[in-house]
Design a protein around this motif. Structure first.
Motif, PDB file in Angstrom:
ATOM      1  N   PHE A  57      33.156  39.763  51.455  1.00  0.00           N
ATOM      2  CA  PHE A  57      33.271  38.352  51.433  1.00  0.00           C
ATOM      3  C   PHE A  57      34.185  37.972  50.446  1.00  0.00           C
ATOM      4  CE2 PHE A  57      31.837  34.508  52.575  1.00  0.00           C
ATOM      5  CZ  PHE A  57      31.376  33.609  51.416  1.00  0.00           C
ATOM      6  N   LEU A  58      34.260  38.555  49.345  1.00  0.00           N
ATOM      7  CA  LEU A  58      35.212  38.031  48.320  1.00  0.00           C
ATOM      8  C   LEU A  58      36.594  38.138  48.574  1.00  0.00           C
ATOM      9  CD1 LEU A  58      35.591  37.024  45.202  1.00  0.00           C
ATOM     10  CD2 LEU A  58      35.645  39.409  44.688  1.00  0.00           C
ATOM     11  N   ALA A  59      36.961  38.990  49.401  1.00  0.00           N
ATOM     12  CA  ALA A  59      38.354  39.430  49.751  1.00  0.00           C
ATOM     13  C   ALA A  59      38.808  38.082  50.944  1.00  0.00           C
ATOM     14  CB  ALA A  59      38.676  40.603  50.519  1.00  0.00           C
ATOM     15  N   ILE A  60      37.874  37.862  51.785  1.00  0.00           N
ATOM     16  CA  ILE A  60      38.186  36.882  52.666  1.00  0.00           C
ATOM     17  C   ILE A  60      38.328  35.423  52.092  1.00  0.00           C
ATOM     18  CG2 ILE A  60      37.097  35.353  54.613  1.00  0.00           C
ATOM     19  CD1 ILE A  60      35.704  38.112  55.438  1.00  0.00           C
ATOM     20  N   ILE A  61      37.411  35.412  50.997  1.00  0.00           N
ATOM     21  CA  ILE A  61      37.704  33.961  50.182  1.00  0.00           C
ATOM     22  C   ILE A  61      38.987  34.016  49.395  1.00  0.00           C
ATOM     23  CG2 ILE A  61      36.673  32.802  48.217  1.00  0.00           C
ATOM     24  CD1 ILE A  61      33.927  33.354  49.001  1.00  0.00           C
TER      25      ILE A  61
ATOM     26  N   PHE B  48      33.546  25.428  46.545  1.00  0.00           N
ATOM     27  CA  PHE B  48      32.475  25.607  46.884  1.00  0.00           C
ATOM     28  C   PHE B  48      31.836  27.047  47.422  1.00  0.00           C
ATOM     29  CE2 PHE B  48      28.737  25.359  50.374  1.00  0.00           C
ATOM     30  CZ  PHE B  48      27.846  24.661  49.445  1.00  0.00           C
ATOM     31  N   GLU B  49      32.743  27.778  48.279  1.00  0.00           N
ATOM     32  CA  GLU B  49      32.402  29.263  48.451  1.00  0.00           C
ATOM     33  C   GLU B  49      32.352  30.122  47.195  1.00  0.00           C
ATOM     34  OE1 GLU B  49      35.330  30.308  51.095  1.00  0.00           O
ATOM     35  OE2 GLU B  49      34.924  28.869  52.674  1.00  0.00           O
ATOM     36  N   TRP B  50      33.348  29.863  46.311  1.00  0.00           N
ATOM     37  CA  TRP B  50      33.099  30.586  45.091  1.00  0.00           C
ATOM     38  C   TRP B  50      31.965  30.164  44.068  1.00  0.00           C
ATOM     39  CZ3 TRP B  50      35.686  34.569  43.021  1.00  0.00           C
ATOM     40  CH2 TRP B  50      37.146  35.087  43.758  1.00  0.00           C
TER      41      TRP B  50
ATOM     42  N   ASP C 102      27.321  40.255  39.051  1.00  0.00           N
ATOM     43  CA  ASP C 102      28.582  40.730  39.374  1.00  0.00           C
ATOM     44  C   ASP C 102      29.862  40.832  38.657  1.00  0.00           C
ATOM     45  OD1 ASP C 102      30.793  41.802  40.768  1.00  0.00           O
ATOM     46  OD2 ASP C 102      29.509  41.953  42.415  1.00  0.00           O
ATOM     47  N   ASN C 103      30.037  41.353  37.688  1.00  0.00           N
ATOM     48  CA  ASN C 103      31.342  41.292  36.733  1.00  0.00           C
ATOM     49  C   ASN C 103      32.469  41.109  37.844  1.00  0.00           C
ATOM     50  OD1 ASN C 103      29.808  41.288  34.648  1.00  0.00           O
ATOM     51  ND2 ASN C 103      30.051  43.490  34.195  1.00  0.00           N
ATOM     52  N   SER C 104      32.533  41.691  38.927  1.00  0.00           N
ATOM     53  CA  SER C 104      33.709  41.787  39.472  1.00  0.00           C
ATOM     54  C   SER C 104      34.091  40.188  39.996  1.00  0.00           C
ATOM     55  CB  SER C 104      33.859  42.697  40.886  1.00  0.00           C
ATOM     56  OG  SER C 104      33.916  43.848  40.245  1.00  0.00           O
ATOM     57  N   ILE C 105      33.108  39.578  40.527  1.00  0.00           N
ATOM     58  CA  ILE C 105      33.117  38.180  41.017  1.00  0.00           C
ATOM     59  C   ILE C 105      33.303  37.350  39.851  1.00  0.00           C
ATOM     60  CG2 ILE C 105      31.808  36.395  41.990  1.00  0.00           C
ATOM     61  CD1 ILE C 105      30.404  38.691  43.783  1.00  0.00           C
ATOM     62  N   ILE C 106      32.813  37.500  38.747  1.00  0.00           N
ATOM     63  CA  ILE C 106      32.999  36.636  37.437  1.00  0.00           C
ATOM     64  C   ILE C 106      34.478  36.803  36.992  1.00  0.00           C
ATOM     65  CG2 ILE C 106      32.461  36.434  35.069  1.00  0.00           C
ATOM     66  CD1 ILE C 106      29.270  37.397  35.955  1.00  0.00           C
ATOM     67  N   TYR C 107      35.088  37.947  37.211  1.00  0.00           N
ATOM     68  CA  TYR C 107      36.213  38.211  36.608  1.00  0.00           C
ATOM     69  C   TYR C 107      37.362  37.567  37.325  1.00  0.00           C
ATOM     70  CZ  TYR C 107      40.583  40.876  36.232  1.00  0.00           C
ATOM     71  OH  TYR C 107      42.067  41.099  36.183  1.00  0.00           O
TER      72      TYR C 107
END
Length: 110
Positions: free
Chosen positions: A10-14, A41-43, A53-58
């Motif tokens: 999902f993050l990759a798509i965003i 908004f998605e983020w 989730d540290n990857s998302i926060i980073y």
């Protein structure tokens, strides 16, 4: 682990939809997705769902910083996109490596 992989897909798509630069057919100026409210908004939704989730926060923090630099004129959109995409790919590679490592350990245990 399955949830994290789905989250990262999902993050990759965003990341592709929110920071990717597209050339406008009538204008050679790249679109600036730092101003795209829908992608922010998605983020924010992603951060709310996965606050640890540290990857998302980073990646979120990197995007905020890059967008700040783009908005202040200190960085071109194309360069910001390149920096973000390299970081995103690095995170994805790390997760894939960890996932493969766990899968191989499971197979060895069998």
């Amino acid at each position: 682990m399955r949830i994290k992989i789905h989250c990262l897909l999902f993050l990759a798509i965003i990341s592709l939809s929110s920071f990717h630069v597209l050339a406008n057919a009538t204008d050679s100026t790249p679109d600036n997705y730092c101003r795209d409210e829908a992608s922010w908004f998605e983020w924010h939704s992603l951060l709310e769902k996965h606050p640890d989730d540290n990857s998302i926060i980073y990646l979120y923090a990197l995007r905020r910083g890059l967008c700040s630099m783009v908005e202040s004129g200190n960085l071109e959109v194309d360069r910001a996109t390149d920096i973000f995409e390299k970081a995103r790919q690095s995170v994805m590679d790390d997760i894939n490596e960890k996932s493969l490592g766990k899968d191989s350990r499971k197979k060895q245990a069998l």
